[in-house]
Each structure stands twice: as structure tokens, then as C-alpha cells.
Scaffold this motif. Structure first.
Motif, PDB file in Angstrom:
ATOM      1  N   THR A  13       3.748  -6.657 -12.576  1.00 43.61           N
ATOM      2  CA  THR A  13       3.325  -5.291 -12.248  1.00 43.61           C
ATOM      3  C   THR A  13       2.009  -5.444 -11.412  1.00 43.61           C
ATOM      4  O   THR A  13       0.934  -6.208 -11.536  1.00 43.61           O
ATOM      5  CB  THR A  13       2.634  -4.856 -13.585  1.00 43.61           C
ATOM      6  OG1 THR A  13       3.888  -4.653 -14.621  1.00 43.61           O
ATOM      7  CG2 THR A  13       1.787  -3.554 -13.574  1.00 43.61           C
ATOM      8  N   ASP A  30      -2.480   2.049 -12.817  1.00 43.96           N
ATOM      9  CA  ASP A  30      -1.653   1.439 -13.710  1.00 43.96           C
ATOM     10  C   ASP A  30      -2.031   0.008 -14.400  1.00 43.96           C
ATOM     11  O   ASP A  30      -1.581  -1.055 -14.079  1.00 43.96           O
ATOM     12  CB  ASP A  30      -0.211   0.914 -13.170  1.00 43.96           C
ATOM     13  CG  ASP A  30       0.449   2.221 -12.886  1.00 43.96           C
ATOM     14  OD1 ASP A  30       0.405   3.353 -13.675  1.00 43.96           O
ATOM     15  OD2 ASP A  30       1.402   2.284 -11.887  1.00 43.96           O
ATOM     16  N   GLU A  55      -2.255   6.706 -14.228  1.00 46.71           N
ATOM     17  CA  GLU A  55      -0.769   6.233 -14.650  1.00 46.71           C
ATOM     18  C   GLU A  55       0.165   6.796 -13.835  1.00 46.71           C
ATOM     19  O   GLU A  55       0.079   7.932 -13.683  1.00 46.71           O
ATOM     20  CB  GLU A  55      -0.543   6.269 -16.321  1.00 46.71           C
ATOM     21  CG  GLU A  55      -1.662   5.740 -17.141  1.00 46.71           C
ATOM     22  CD  GLU A  55      -1.516   4.338 -17.168  1.00 46.71           C
ATOM     23  OE1 GLU A  55      -0.451   3.758 -16.557  1.00 46.71           O
ATOM     24  OE2 GLU A  55      -2.551   3.687 -18.085  1.00 46.71           O
ATOM     25  N   HIS A  59       4.883   3.446 -19.177  1.00 43.31           N
ATOM     26  CA  HIS A  59       5.403   2.327 -18.958  1.00 43.31           C
ATOM     27  C   HIS A  59       6.359   1.732 -20.154  1.00 43.31           C
ATOM     28  O   HIS A  59       6.005   1.791 -21.049  1.00 43.31           O
ATOM     29  CB  HIS A  59       4.296   1.396 -18.509  1.00 43.31           C
ATOM     30  CG  HIS A  59       3.571   1.692 -17.437  1.00 43.31           C
ATOM     31  ND1 HIS A  59       3.847   1.633 -15.973  1.00 43.31           N
ATOM     32  CD2 HIS A  59       2.431   2.180 -17.450  1.00 43.31           C
ATOM     33  CE1 HIS A  59       2.898   2.184 -15.219  1.00 43.31           C
ATOM     34  NE2 HIS A  59       1.957   2.387 -16.118  1.00 43.31           N
ATOM     35  N   ASP A  61       7.425  -1.589 -19.618  1.00 46.92           N
ATOM     36  CA  ASP A  61       7.542  -3.233 -19.529  1.00 46.92           C
ATOM     37  C   ASP A  61       6.151  -3.568 -19.904  1.00 46.92           C
ATOM     38  O   ASP A  61       5.970  -5.004 -20.084  1.00 46.92           O
ATOM     39  CB  ASP A  61       7.928  -3.554 -18.033  1.00 46.92           C
ATOM     40  CG  ASP A  61       7.133  -2.610 -16.976  1.00 46.92           C
ATOM     41  OD1 ASP A  61       6.253  -2.049 -17.458  1.00 46.92           O
ATOM     42  OD2 ASP A  61       7.829  -2.693 -15.966  1.00 46.92           O
ATOM     43  N   THR A  64      -0.518  -0.305 -21.240  1.00 46.17           N
ATOM     44  CA  THR A  64      -1.628   0.276 -20.620  1.00 46.17           C
ATOM     45  C   THR A  64      -3.001  -0.394 -21.056  1.00 46.17           C
ATOM     46  O   THR A  64      -3.252  -0.457 -22.457  1.00 46.17           O
ATOM     47  CB  THR A  64      -1.556   1.677 -20.170  1.00 46.17           C
ATOM     48  OG1 THR A  64      -2.934   2.078 -19.395  1.00 46.17           O
ATOM     49  CG2 THR A  64      -1.644   2.304 -21.699  1.00 46.17           C
ATOM     50  N   CYS A 117       6.976  10.673 -14.181  1.00 50.20           N
ATOM     51  CA  CYS A 117       6.533   9.768 -13.134  1.00 50.20           C
ATOM     52  C   CYS A 117       5.760  10.958 -12.062  1.00 50.20           C
ATOM     53  O   CYS A 117       6.149  11.538 -11.472  1.00 50.20           O
ATOM     54  CB  CYS A 117       7.745   9.016 -12.399  1.00 50.20           C
ATOM     55  SG  CYS A 117       8.446   7.691 -13.317  1.00 50.20           S
ATOM     56  N   GLY A 129       4.437   3.626  -7.882  1.00 49.61           N
ATOM     57  CA  GLY A 129       5.037   3.364  -9.363  1.00 49.61           C
ATOM     58  C   GLY A 129       6.072   2.781  -9.442  1.00 49.61           C
ATOM     59  O   GLY A 129       6.395   1.977  -8.411  1.00 49.61           O
ATOM     60  N   ASP A 130       7.065   3.134 -10.250  1.00 43.46           N
ATOM     61  CA  ASP A 130       8.331   2.777 -10.397  1.00 43.46           C
ATOM     62  C   ASP A 130       9.477   3.595  -9.763  1.00 43.46           C
ATOM     63  O   ASP A 130      10.727   3.459 -10.011  1.00 43.46           O
ATOM     64  CB  ASP A 130       8.964   2.619 -11.880  1.00 43.46           C
ATOM     65  CG  ASP A 130       8.006   1.316 -12.311  1.00 43.46           C
ATOM     66  OD1 ASP A 130       6.831   0.840 -12.041  1.00 43.46           O
ATOM     67  OD2 ASP A 130       8.279   0.982 -13.658  1.00 43.46           O
ATOM     68  N   HIS A 171       5.780  -2.520  -8.814  1.00 41.91           N
ATOM     69  CA  HIS A 171       6.096  -3.842  -9.149  1.00 41.91           C
ATOM     70  C   HIS A 171       6.666  -4.297  -7.694  1.00 41.91           C
ATOM     71  O   HIS A 171       6.870  -3.560  -6.937  1.00 41.91           O
ATOM     72  CB  HIS A 171       7.301  -3.777 -10.171  1.00 41.91           C
ATOM     73  CG  HIS A 171       6.947  -3.392 -11.661  1.00 41.91           C
ATOM     74  ND1 HIS A 171       6.222  -3.992 -12.501  1.00 41.91           N
ATOM     75  CD2 HIS A 171       7.223  -2.001 -12.131  1.00 41.91           C
ATOM     76  CE1 HIS A 171       6.271  -3.261 -13.478  1.00 41.91           C
ATOM     77  NE2 HIS A 171       6.633  -1.942 -13.295  1.00 41.91           N
ATOM     78  N   ASN A 222       2.114   2.952 -25.238  1.00 40.23           N
ATOM     79  CA  ASN A 222       1.779   3.652 -24.320  1.00 40.23           C
ATOM     80  C   ASN A 222       1.617   5.207 -24.523  1.00 40.23           C
ATOM     81  O   ASN A 222       0.953   5.933 -23.718  1.00 40.23           O
ATOM     82  CB  ASN A 222       2.540   3.280 -22.704  1.00 40.23           C
ATOM     83  CG  ASN A 222       2.386   1.865 -22.344  1.00 40.23           C
ATOM     84  OD1 ASN A 222       1.115   1.464 -22.587  1.00 40.23           O
ATOM     85  ND2 ASN A 222       3.270   1.548 -21.740  1.00 40.23           N
TER      86      ASN A 222
END
Length: 230
Positions: A13, A30, A55, A59, A61, A64, A117, A129-130, A171, A222
Motif C-alpha cells: 500500500t 490512505d 481515504e 479498504h 486489504d 486505516t 472510490c 487509489g485502487d 498500490h 474501516n
């Protein structure tokens, strides 16, 4: 501008510290709970006051550090209103502008990996972010994921940015640290070279990824800003 890219190895991350040199006010994008002490030490070393934790989504994974940092520093947690984290201090929507000293962050709602997101856009860079990763994208097979929606988000909200905009993802698993919008439009394996929405959906449906390792612990935590682990 003060800028640090930080990396948490267990979940690969990226966390970003961005500070205003004039006012010494800063944000963390994040933050990860296990790295809490390092953040505090870095803020102190740079003489920075943490104003916001931003954020990009809730998340699955990692847990936070936003709640812990709020308790320690008085910072305010920022999450999109659709993320499912009512613990946050600010529930933002698309196009909201956040001012931190001389720095400005535009919130862009980029759903598809999850429904809540967002990406944070500055004058020369975007924190994705993702949603958009270097050479790839976030997965869309859990947590309100929707491949078609993610494609639309990336094409309309991110690929519409100036080509030389720097891309800083949430990531990376290959050792990459930064890309550009131009590079991702040309070379991204899932979205680049003019791939269609149908192409992208087919690619995402064929990934057959393993169940996220930490999701059962991370998601409930989270939703409470990292302060309640079920």
C-alpha cells in the motif's frame, strides 16, 4: 510543496504525505494503522500539522489509521459519502475542493472498484487509489465492484486529465512508484491502446482472483475509521 511517498510492505500500500511549505499544514492519503508511529515521527520531523486524512475508499486489504490519527493529532477524516464509513468527519461528493494552506485537492468520484472510490486531483498529479493502477486497475469482483462503472470512471474522470498529469496509485506490486495519464492511456494492459468498455469487462471477468486475504477483518474496521475491529 512537501511530498513523501510511503510504502507498507505487507499489503503493498502507498500512503502519501503532502504538506504546504508556507503554513506547515498537511494531509495523509490512505494511511495504514500499522505505520502510525512512523507517520507521527515524520510529521514531527518535518514540523507539519496534520489537517486531513484522505481515504480513496473503504479498504479491504489494510486497516486505516484515520481514527487513530484523529485521536492523536486532531485531524479530520475525509471519505466519500457512498463509502459506508459514517465515522468520517467529512463525507464528500464529486467536485468538492479541499484547501490545505496553498494546496488544493479536487475530489473526483471514481467508482467501480467500490461504490465509494474517489481520486484526489492536484494541479500536476492525481492520487487514484485502487481505481487506476500502474499498468492495471483495481479488481471489481467484490464490495460493490462493477467493471463497466470502473471503465467509465477511468475514461471520463481520469483519462480526461492533461496527459502529463502524474499518476500515484494506492498500490503497486511490481516496484513502480509513479506513472502519467499519457503512459496509462497508451500502455495500461487493461485499459490502454483504446480498449473498449466491452474489452475491459471481459478482461475483468476472466481474472479469477483469490478471495482478499484481509477483507473480513479490514472492512468492518474501516467502516469505523479503523477503531473497531470485529
Amino acid at each position: 510543496m512537501i511530498f513523501r511517498q510511503l510504502f507498507e510492505t505487507e499489503t503493498s500500500t502507498y500512503t502519501y504525505l503532502i504538506g504546504c511549505e508556507r503554513t506547515r499544514r498537511a494531509v495523509l492519503i490512505d494511511p495504514v494503522a500499522s505505520e502510525m508511529d512512523d507517520y507521527i515521527q515524520l510529521l514531527q520531523a518535518l514540523n507539519l500539522e496534520l489537517i486531513y486524512t484522505l481515504e480513496t475508499h473503504v479498504h479491504a486489504d489494510h486497516i486505516t489509521a484515520s481514527g487513530l490519527l484523529r485521536e492523536k493529532t486532531g485531524s479530520k477524516s475525509v471519505v466519500h459519502r457512498d463509502a459506508g464509513a459514517l465515522c468520517a468527519d467529512l463525507l464528500v461528493t464529486d467536485s468538492v475542493l479541499l484547501q490545505v494552506g496553498d494546496l488544493e485537492f479536487e475530489v473526483r468520484h471514481t467508482p467501480g472498484h467500490t461504490s465509494g472510490c474517489v481520486s484526489y486531483v492536484m494541479s500536476d498529479r492525481v492520487f487514484t487509489g485502487d481505481a487506476l493502477l500502474i499498468g492495471g486497475s483495481g479488481r471489481t469482483d467484490f464490495q460493490q465492484g462493477d467493471a463497466g462503472q470502473l471503465y467509465d470512471s477511468i475514461i471520463n474522470k481520469l483519462f480526461s486529465l492533461p496527459p502529463d498529469t502524474l499518476v500515484y496509485p494506492g498500490h503497486d506490486y511490481q516496484g513502480y512508484t509513479v506513472s502519467t495519464i499519457k503512459q496509462e492511456m497508451a500502455k495500461n494492459a487493461r485499459l490502454g491502446s483504446g480498449k473498449s468498455r466491452e474489452d475491459f469487462i471481459a478482461i475483468m471477468q476472466d481474472l479469477k482472483l483469490a478471495y482478499p486475504r484481509f477483507i473480513d477483518k479490514a472492512l468492518p474496521a474501516n467502516r469505523s475509521c479503523g477503531l473497531a475491529v470485529e
